[in-house]
Design an enzyme around this catalytic site. Structure first.
Site, short mmCIF file in Angstrom:
data_model
loop_
_atom_site.label_atom_id
_atom_site.label_comp_id
_atom_site.label_asym_id
_atom_site.label_seq_id
_atom_site.Cartn_x
_atom_site.Cartn_y
_atom_site.Cartn_z
N SER A 1 6.02 -4.13 -7.93
CA SER A 1 7.25 -4.63 -7.19
C SER A 1 7.85 -6.02 -7.60
CB SER A 1 7.26 -4.29 -5.80
OG SER A 1 7.32 -2.96 -5.57
N1 SAH Z 1 3.46 -1.29 -4.17
C1 SAH Z 1 3.59 -1.15 -5.40
C2 SAH Z 1 4.74 -0.57 -5.87
C3 SAH Z 1 4.40 0.53 -6.82
S1 SAH Z 1 5.58 1.48 -7.48
C4 SAH Z 1 3.52 -2.58 -5.92
O1 SAH Z 1 2.94 -3.71 -5.05
O2 SAH Z 1 3.83 -2.98 -6.94
C5 SAH Z 1 5.67 2.89 -6.52
C6 SAH Z 1 4.26 3.97 -6.40
O3 SAH Z 1 4.33 4.68 -5.70
C7 SAH Z 1 4.03 4.48 -7.74
O4 SAH Z 1 2.84 4.02 -8.31
C8 SAH Z 1 4.05 6.01 -7.53
O5 SAH Z 1 3.09 6.70 -8.43
C9 SAH Z 1 3.66 5.89 -6.11
N2 SAH Z 1 4.37 7.07 -5.42
C10 SAH Z 1 5.32 7.83 -5.52
N3 SAH Z 1 5.25 8.82 -4.80
C11 SAH Z 1 4.21 8.95 -4.05
C12 SAH Z 1 3.49 9.86 -2.92
N4 SAH Z 1 4.42 10.83 -2.55
N5 SAH Z 1 2.55 9.34 -2.53
C13 SAH Z 1 1.78 8.20 -2.83
N6 SAH Z 1 2.16 7.67 -3.88
C14 SAH Z 1 3.36 7.73 -4.49
#
Ligand code: SAH
Length: 223
Positions: free
Chosen positions: A73
Site C-alpha cells: 500500500s
Molecule cells: N496490507 C498490505 C496490502 C496488501 S494488498 C500492505 O500493507 O501493503 C492486499 C492483500 O489482500 C493482497 O496480498 C491479497 O492477496 C490479500 N487478499 C485479498 N483477498 C483476501 C481475502 N479474502 N483474505 C485474505 N487476504 C486477501
C-alpha cells in the site's frame, strides 16, 4: 582493485533517514495529523518490504508490486487508514485482512497491543512473516486464511482494517467488532470508496463514507 558500488546500486541514500524524513513531511502535507501514527510510520523501514530493485522507490508515495499480482500500500493510505482506525485512542486488539508483504501490519504493531493479520496467498504469508521477524514485531500473529469470515475464535476486535476492496461489507466482520469498535474498509469495484463503520451498540452501526481509494480486490478462497 576495489570495486566501488554506487549509492543507487546499494540503495544507500535513497533509503537514508533524510529520504524517510521527506516522506513524513509529505504525509503531514497530505493531512495525516495523528502524531502516534506518524511516529509509527517513521519507525518502520518501508524498503525492507519490497524487492531490492525497487528499494530506491520505497519512500515515494506510491503502491509498488510485491509479486502474485499484489501490491504494497501507498504510505498515505497506510497513514490515513491507521489514523481513522485509531481515532486518537490506543488500540487493544486489531485484525487486518490482506497482509500482503506485512507493511501495514508492522505499522499496526506500533499502534495496538495485539495484531492479527490474515492473507489468502501462502507465499505472501511467508514473506510477511520474515519481514515482521526481522523488525521484531512480537505482538503480531499471521494466518493463512480467507479474511471474508474474519477470525471468529479471536473476536471481538476493537479495530478491523481491510486492505483489499470488498464488493460489500461482510456481516461477519461487523459481528466481530466490540461495542465502540471500528471497521475501516474500501468498498467497490471500478470506483472504490473508503468506509468507516462504528459499532454503536449491540445492533446499531454508524457508517461514514470517507474518500475515493484504489485497492486490489478482496477475493475468496486460498492460494
Ligand atoms: N496490507 C498490505 C496490502 C496488501 S494488498 C500492505 O500493507 O501493503 C492486499 C492483500 O489482500 C493482497 O496480498 C491479497 O492477496 C490479500 N487478499 C485479498 N483477498 C483476501 C481475502 N479474502 N483474505 C485474505 N487476504 C486477501
Amino acid at each position: 582493485m576495489a570495486i566501488l558500488r554506487t549509492s543507487a546500486q546499494t540503495g544507500i541514500g535513497m533509503t537514508s533517514q533524510r529520504t524517510r524524513d521527506r516522506m513524513l513531511v509529505r504525509l503531514r502535507e497530505q493531512g495525516i495529523k495523528d502524531e502516534v501514527v506518524l511516529s509509527a510510520i517513521s519507525a518502520i523501514p518501508r524498503h525492507i518490504f519490497v524487492d531490492e530493485a525497487l528499494s530506491i522507490r520505497a519512500y515515494e508515495d506510491v503502491s509498488l508490486p510485491i509479486g502474485f499480482g499484489q501490491t504494497i500500500s501507498q504510505p498515505y493510505i497506510v497513514g490515513r487508514m491507521s489514523e481513522i482506525l485509531r481515532n486518537n485512542n490506543p488500540l487493544n486488539k486489531v485484525l487486518e485482512i490482506g497482509t500482503g508483504c506485512g507493511y501495514q501490519t508492522a505499522v499496526l504493531s506500533k499502534l495496538a497491543k495485539e495484531v492479527y493479520s490474515v492473507e489468502r496467498i501462502r507465499p505472501l504469508v511467508m514473506k510477511a512473516r520474515g519481514h515482521l521477524r526481522e523488525l521484531k514485531c512480537v505482538n503480531v500473529k499471521l494466518g493463512h486464511a480467507d479474511g471474508n469470515m474474519g477470525l471468529k475464535d479471536l473476536a471481538p476486535f476493537d479495530g478491523i482494517i481491510v486492505t483489499a476492496a470488498a464488493s460489500h461489507i461482510p456481516q461477519d466482520l461487523l459481528d466481530q467488532l466490540t461495542i465502540g469498535g471500528r471497521l475501516v474498509i474500501p468498498v467497490g469495484t471500478d470506483e472504490q470508496i473508503l468506509y468507516l463503520v462504528e459499532r454503536v451498540s449491540e445492533l446499531e452501526y454508524r457508517q461514514t463514507k470517507l474518500e475515493a481509494v484504489k485497492f486490489v480486490p478482496l477475493l475468496g478462497g486460498l492460494l
